[in-house]
Write a protein that holds these residues in place. Structure first.
Motif, PDB file in Angstrom:
ATOM      1  N   LYS A 346      32.381  44.391  50.518  1.00 28.58           N
ATOM      2  CA  LYS A 346      33.625  45.012  50.963  1.00 28.58           C
ATOM      3  C   LYS A 346      33.342  46.384  51.585  1.00 28.58           C
ATOM      4  CE  LYS A 346      36.472  42.843  47.354  1.00 28.58           C
ATOM      5  NZ  LYS A 346      37.392  43.109  46.220  1.00 28.58           N
ATOM      6  N   TYR A 347      33.992  46.658  52.701  1.00 30.32           N
ATOM      7  CA  TYR A 347      33.831  47.956  53.360  1.00 30.32           C
ATOM      8  C   TYR A 347      34.764  48.981  52.708  1.00 30.32           C
ATOM      9  CZ  TYR A 347      31.652  45.041  56.941  1.00 30.32           C
ATOM     10  OH  TYR A 347      30.845  44.146  57.591  1.00 30.32           O
ATOM     11  N   TYR A 348      34.298  50.223  52.618  1.00 32.42           N
ATOM     12  CA  TYR A 348      35.102  51.258  51.964  1.00 32.42           C
ATOM     13  C   TYR A 348      34.657  52.642  52.425  1.00 32.42           C
ATOM     14  CZ  TYR A 348      31.093  52.489  49.039  1.00 32.42           C
ATOM     15  OH  TYR A 348      29.865  52.919  48.615  1.00 32.42           O
ATOM     16  N   PHE A 349      35.441  53.638  52.061  1.00 38.83           N
ATOM     17  CA  PHE A 349      35.012  55.023  52.199  1.00 38.83           C
ATOM     18  C   PHE A 349      35.545  55.804  51.002  1.00 38.83           C
ATOM     19  CE2 PHE A 349      39.106  54.889  54.380  1.00 38.83           C
ATOM     20  CZ  PHE A 349      39.756  56.049  53.974  1.00 38.83           C
ATOM     21  N   ASP A 350      34.855  56.850  50.640  1.00 40.95           N
ATOM     22  CA  ASP A 350      35.270  57.741  49.558  1.00 40.95           C
ATOM     23  C   ASP A 350      35.794  59.039  50.159  1.00 40.95           C
ATOM     24  OD1 ASP A 350      34.536  55.975  47.555  1.00 40.95           O
ATOM     25  OD2 ASP A 350      32.493  56.766  47.414  1.00 40.95           O
ATOM     26  N   ALA A 351      36.882  59.556  49.613  1.00 41.91           N
ATOM     27  CA  ALA A 351      37.488  60.793  50.111  1.00 41.91           C
ATOM     28  C   ALA A 351      37.939  61.645  48.925  1.00 41.91           C
ATOM     29  CB  ALA A 351      38.666  60.492  51.031  1.00 41.91           C
ATOM     30  N   PHE A 352      37.854  62.949  49.106  1.00 41.62           N
ATOM     31  CA  PHE A 352      38.273  63.879  48.057  1.00 41.62           C
ATOM     32  C   PHE A 352      39.757  64.196  48.241  1.00 41.62           C
ATOM     33  CE2 PHE A 352      38.959  68.120  46.276  1.00 41.62           C
ATOM     34  CZ  PHE A 352      38.421  67.957  45.002  1.00 41.62           C
ATOM     35  N   ILE A 353      40.557  63.968  47.178  1.00 43.74           N
ATOM     36  CA  ILE A 353      41.997  64.227  47.221  1.00 43.74           C
ATOM     37  C   ILE A 353      42.244  65.665  46.755  1.00 43.74           C
ATOM     38  CG2 ILE A 353      44.259  63.466  46.445  1.00 43.74           C
ATOM     39  CD1 ILE A 353      42.648  61.374  48.045  1.00 43.74           C
ATOM     40  N   PRO A 354      42.879  66.494  47.573  1.00 45.48           N
ATOM     41  CA  PRO A 354      43.104  67.902  47.191  1.00 45.48           C
ATOM     42  C   PRO A 354      43.850  68.027  45.874  1.00 45.48           C
ATOM     43  CG  PRO A 354      43.597  67.568  49.515  1.00 45.48           C
ATOM     44  CD  PRO A 354      43.386  66.209  48.922  1.00 45.48           C
ATOM     45  N   ALA A 355      43.594  69.125  45.171  1.00 42.87           N
ATOM     46  CA  ALA A 355      44.154  69.315  43.825  1.00 42.87           C
ATOM     47  C   ALA A 355      45.647  69.599  43.830  1.00 42.87           C
ATOM     48  CB  ALA A 355      43.413  70.448  43.122  1.00 42.87           C
ATOM     49  N   ASN A 356      46.186  70.058  44.963  1.00 42.33           N
ATOM     50  CA  ASN A 356      47.592  70.483  44.969  1.00 42.33           C
ATOM     51  C   ASN A 356      48.551  69.372  45.392  1.00 42.33           C
ATOM     52  OD1 ASN A 356      46.544  70.458  47.554  1.00 42.33           O
ATOM     53  ND2 ASN A 356      47.829  72.155  48.275  1.00 42.33           N
ATOM     54  N   TYR A 357      48.119  68.113  45.329  1.00 35.89           N
ATOM     55  CA  TYR A 357      48.980  66.991  45.719  1.00 35.89           C
ATOM     56  C   TYR A 357      49.462  66.229  44.487  1.00 35.89           C
ATOM     57  CZ  TYR A 357      48.219  67.305  50.747  1.00 35.89           C
ATOM     58  OH  TYR A 357      48.227  67.715  52.057  1.00 35.89           O
ATOM     59  N   SER A 358      50.668  65.679  44.599  1.00 35.28           N
ATOM     60  CA  SER A 358      51.209  64.801  43.568  1.00 35.28           C
ATOM     61  C   SER A 358      52.347  63.989  44.186  1.00 35.28           C
ATOM     62  CB  SER A 358      51.719  65.603  42.362  1.00 35.28           C
ATOM     63  OG  SER A 358      52.800  66.435  42.738  1.00 35.28           O
ATOM     64  N   GLY A 359      52.684  62.869  43.561  1.00 33.76           N
ATOM     65  CA  GLY A 359      53.789  62.055  44.064  1.00 33.76           C
ATOM     66  C   GLY A 359      53.350  61.045  45.111  1.00 33.76           C
ATOM     67  N   VAL A 360      54.311  60.573  45.911  1.00 32.32           N
ATOM     68  CA  VAL A 360      54.068  59.521  46.897  1.00 32.32           C
ATOM     69  C   VAL A 360      53.616  60.119  48.221  1.00 32.32           C
ATOM     70  CG1 VAL A 360      55.092  57.604  48.185  1.00 32.32           C
ATOM     71  CG2 VAL A 360      55.767  58.024  45.804  1.00 32.32           C
ATOM     72  N   HIS A 361      52.506  59.587  48.768  1.00 30.93           N
ATOM     73  CA  HIS A 361      51.961  60.049  50.051  1.00 30.93           C
ATOM     74  C   HIS A 361      51.395  58.864  50.823  1.00 30.93           C
ATOM     75  CE1 HIS A 361      52.223  64.398  49.174  1.00 30.93           C
ATOM     76  NE2 HIS A 361      52.005  64.024  47.926  1.00 30.93           N
ATOM     77  N   LYS A 362      50.873  59.144  51.990  1.00 35.04           N
ATOM     78  CA  LYS A 362      50.211  58.132  52.804  1.00 35.04           C
ATOM     79  C   LYS A 362      48.786  58.600  53.106  1.00 35.04           C
ATOM     80  CE  LYS A 362      54.344  56.430  55.221  1.00 35.04           C
ATOM     81  NZ  LYS A 362      55.339  57.205  54.432  1.00 35.04           N
ATOM     82  N   ILE A 363      47.852  57.654  53.192  1.00 33.21           N
ATOM     83  CA  ILE A 363      46.478  57.952  53.604  1.00 33.21           C
ATOM     84  C   ILE A 363      46.152  57.064  54.791  1.00 33.21           C
ATOM     85  CG2 ILE A 363      44.041  57.748  52.979  1.00 33.21           C
ATOM     86  CD1 ILE A 363      44.718  58.592  50.181  1.00 33.21           C
ATOM     87  N   ALA A 364      45.662  57.693  55.874  1.00 31.85           N
ATOM     88  CA  ALA A 364      45.341  56.962  57.103  1.00 31.85           C
ATOM     89  C   ALA A 364      43.872  57.136  57.459  1.00 31.85           C
ATOM     90  CB  ALA A 364      46.223  57.457  58.256  1.00 31.85           C
ATOM     91  N   LEU A 365      43.357  56.187  58.228  1.00 37.40           N
ATOM     92  CA  LEU A 365      41.971  56.212  58.699  1.00 37.40           C
ATOM     93  C   LEU A 365      41.969  56.235  60.222  1.00 37.40           C
ATOM     94  CD1 LEU A 365      38.932  55.990  57.984  1.00 37.40           C
ATOM     95  CD2 LEU A 365      39.187  53.493  58.140  1.00 37.40           C
ATOM     96  N   GLN A 366      41.182  57.141  60.792  1.00 37.44           N
ATOM     97  CA  GLN A 366      41.108  57.322  62.245  1.00 37.44           C
ATOM     98  C   GLN A 366      39.651  57.223  62.685  1.00 37.44           C
ATOM     99  OE1 GLN A 366      41.562  61.376  63.736  1.00 37.44           O
ATOM    100  NE2 GLN A 366      43.031  60.666  65.272  1.00 37.44           N
ATOM    101  N   ASP A 367      39.376  56.491  63.775  1.00 38.30           N
ATOM    102  CA  ASP A 367      37.992  56.400  64.242  1.00 38.30           C
ATOM    103  C   ASP A 367      37.605  57.630  65.042  1.00 38.30           C
ATOM    104  OD1 ASP A 367      38.974  56.126  66.844  1.00 38.30           O
ATOM    105  OD2 ASP A 367      38.742  53.951  66.893  1.00 38.30           O
ATOM    106  N   GLU A 368      36.358  57.658  65.512  1.00 48.01           N
ATOM    107  CA  GLU A 368      35.840  58.853  66.190  1.00 48.01           C
ATOM    108  C   GLU A 368      36.521  59.109  67.533  1.00 48.01           C
ATOM    109  OE1 GLU A 368      33.380  55.505  67.852  1.00 48.01           O
ATOM    110  OE2 GLU A 368      34.327  56.027  65.948  1.00 48.01           O
ATOM    111  N   LYS A 369      37.232  58.117  68.061  1.00 51.18           N
ATOM    112  CA  LYS A 369      37.941  58.273  69.331  1.00 51.18           C
ATOM    113  C   LYS A 369      39.411  58.645  69.140  1.00 51.18           C
ATOM    114  CE  LYS A 369      34.900  54.908  71.533  1.00 51.18           C
ATOM    115  NZ  LYS A 369      34.810  53.573  72.219  1.00 51.18           N
ATOM    116  N   GLY A 370      39.842  58.746  67.884  1.00 54.73           N
ATOM    117  CA  GLY A 370      41.213  59.134  67.601  1.00 54.73           C
ATOM    118  C   GLY A 370      42.161  57.974  67.392  1.00 54.73           C
ATOM    119  N   ASN A 371      41.646  56.734  67.351  1.00 58.95           N
ATOM    120  CA  ASN A 371      42.495  55.559  67.156  1.00 58.95           C
ATOM    121  C   ASN A 371      42.753  55.317  65.673  1.00 58.95           C
ATOM    122  OD1 ASN A 371      42.422  54.966  69.989  1.00 58.95           O
ATOM    123  ND2 ASN A 371      40.371  54.096  69.680  1.00 58.95           N
TER     124      ASN A 371
END
Length: 526
Positions: A346-371
């Motif tokens: 399975k393909y994946y990536f790891d990301a650090f979630i900032p400490a000052n966030y809580s509740g419902v949010h969205k996470i998006a992935l963008q390629d090197e060309k901005g897509n």
């Protein structure tokens, strides 16, 4: 001794350097530790040749912060049985301005012949923290660079300098092709080599500053980008009759000039996240935790990126958290995320979630060309408070006092209990997650058993008893010795450092007499 040892390495390096899981090391100055890596010559030591080589250097997948460098390598005629390990290395340095603060006098901070980077120290990619990335790869602006033993600053510089190496990928072969991803690059920046000879960054600043006016911050363009091998030898083998490794400078090759790209011109905004591009990324259970690393899976990875990952290469993209788009960093603090594949394919990536966030949010992935490659809804849980570390002051003080006691001064029974308490106290002192109650209990047990120690009764030795009862008169008629023994200083062995220097001088002399035959100088790459 350090510089004397490196002179010999430079003699052979000069013949070749003009012809043209990873670890990161912040390489802003010549190492202060002894990097001579001397071998101990013996009557049966065998010297290896210095014809290892690196060729066909290619750069691909140039991004804003990354580039992949591949090259062919060969051990030449070095017998594989003599090789302990082969380390693959990239050295990157660029200096953009230098300020000479005062006259140098006889001070010197490094020359080209001092260049012998080692595959040791540093931080592995999977162990980098948020702070490590900038400390190792970050650009240093107008920093104190050359300082004498009294703390007096002679020069400042703005620079970026680091070493990346991989010392666990040699397959036991004598040649092959190696891919070394280089991260930590700055966007829209040119990297390459425009120096006549290699130098640690402090040595390059030394050379540049000597020709600059005092007190003027002067723009410069000094760049180095090399790839090569450090070949570590088994016991019984030496390089130049002295070193336990074949040095980087003897086989390194320049990396062709490259210019990194710009980062995507715009961040994806909330309206860009549509139902059509949703779902390509997912988070297990739809939850992540603030102040920690989240694993995010990519279900429909673009074919080009998937091909790179499948081939063992890296794919570097960008990730954002919403409502207002904020770029997420990698676990190591990098301004990008790295697409990988787990053991289940399975393909994946790891990301650090900032400490000052809580509740419902969205996470998006963008390629090197901005897509936009996909997005998902997540619930961010609050950061778990980190408990304060236990205070070990009293415990460490008790251990220090206990270590000064001598076993033979006390009875065996009382010492046995004390020794067990001391061992247990040291174990607790070494635990990073020890609770305060555990620390206090260990300190109390140690103090109590030390207080309970009982002195052993000493029985006078036979010699001591005879000395106490001896009534024999001294022989006053015995004449003093007229010629007391003298130390024959002529037969004393040389100090190790002196012997080593003589060995280096001998090697240098031998090399100098054969320089004409041994050194084939090729024309530099245009």
């Amino acid at each position: 001794m350090k510089r004397m040892g490196k002179i010999a390495a430079a003699l052979i390096a000069a013949c070749t350097l003009f012809s043209g899981a990873s670890v990161a090391v912040a390489d802003q100055a010549a190492p202060s530790t002894n990097t001579d890596q001397q071998a101990t010559p013996t009557a049966t030591s065998q010297d290896v040749p210095g014809d290892a080589s690196v060729s066909n250097v290619k750069v691909s997948d140039i991004g804003a912060h990354t580039a992949n460098v591949s090259f062919n390598w060969s051990l030449g005629t070095i017998p594989v049985d003599a090789v302990k390990n082969v380390c693959f290395m990239a050295y990157v340095s660029r200096i953009t301005d230098v300020t000479r603060i005062k006259d140098f006098g006889n001070n010197a901070w490094g020359l080209g012949w001092d260049f012998d980077p080692q595959c040791e120290g540093g931080t592995a990619d999977d162990q980098l923290t948020q702070a490590d990335y900038n400390n190792i790869y970050g650009f240093k602006n107008n920093q104190d660079m050359l300082t004498d033993d009294n703390g007096v600053v002679y020069a400042k510089a703005s620079y970026q300098s680091f070493t990346r190496y991989n010392n666990d990928s040699w397959n036991g072969k004598t040649s092959g092709t190696f891919n070394l991803p280089v991260i930590g690059l700055e966007p829209e920046t040119t990297y390459g080599t425009n120096r006549e000879y290699p130098a640690y960054t402090d040595g390059a600043v030394d050379e540049l500053a000597r020709h600059l006016p005092l007190g003027v911050r002067t723009p410069v363009d000094d760049r180095q980008f090399y790839v090569g091998l450090v070949i570590y030898l088994k016991d019984g083998y030496t390089f130049l009759g002295y070193f336990d490794h074949v040095n980087f400078a003897s086989n390194m090759s320049e990396v062709t000039d490259l210019t990194t790209t710009a980062e995507p011109a715009s961040k994806p905004t909330a309206p860009d996240l549509t139902e059509q591009n949703k779902g390509s990324v997912t988070v297990p259970d739809g939850t992540v935790k603030a102040g920690s690393v989240a694993r995010i899976y990519v279900n429909k990875l673009a074919q080009e990126c998937a091909a790179k990952v499948d081939a063992g290469e890296d794919c570097f993209w960008y990730s954002y958290i919403y409502s207002d788009p904020v770029r997420l960093t990698g676990p190591d603090g990098s301004p990008f995320v790295t697409i990988k594949k787990d053991k289940d394919g399975k393909y994946y990536f790891d990301a650090f979630i900032p400490a000052n966030y809580s509740g419902v949010h969205k996470i998006a992935l963008q390629d090197e060309k901005g897509n936009i490659q996909g997005w998902t809804d997540v619930t961010v849980g609050e950061q778990t408070p980190t408990p304060a570390p236990a205070d070990k002051t009293a415990l460490n003080k008790a251990i220090t006092a206990a270590d000064k006691l001598v076993k033979t001064d006390y009875t065996e029974a009382s010492w046995t209990l004390f020794a067990k308490a001391l061992e247990a106290a040291k174990t607790v002192a070494g635990k990073a997650d020890a609770k305060q109650a555990e620390v206090d209990a260990a300190a109390k047990a140690l103090v109590n058993t030390q207080t309970a120690l009982k002195k052993a009764e000493k029985t006078p030795s036979k010699d001591e008893h005879e000395a106490d009862t001896d009534t024999t008169k001294p022989d006053t008629d015995k004449k003093p010795e007229q010629n007391p023994a003298k130390t024959d200083t002529k037969k004393q062995t040389l100090p190790k450092s002196g012997a080593s220097i003589i060995a280096v001088i001998a090697v240098m002399a031998a090399l100098a007499t054969t320089a004409g035959a041994a050194c084939v100088v090729r024309r530099r790459r245009a």
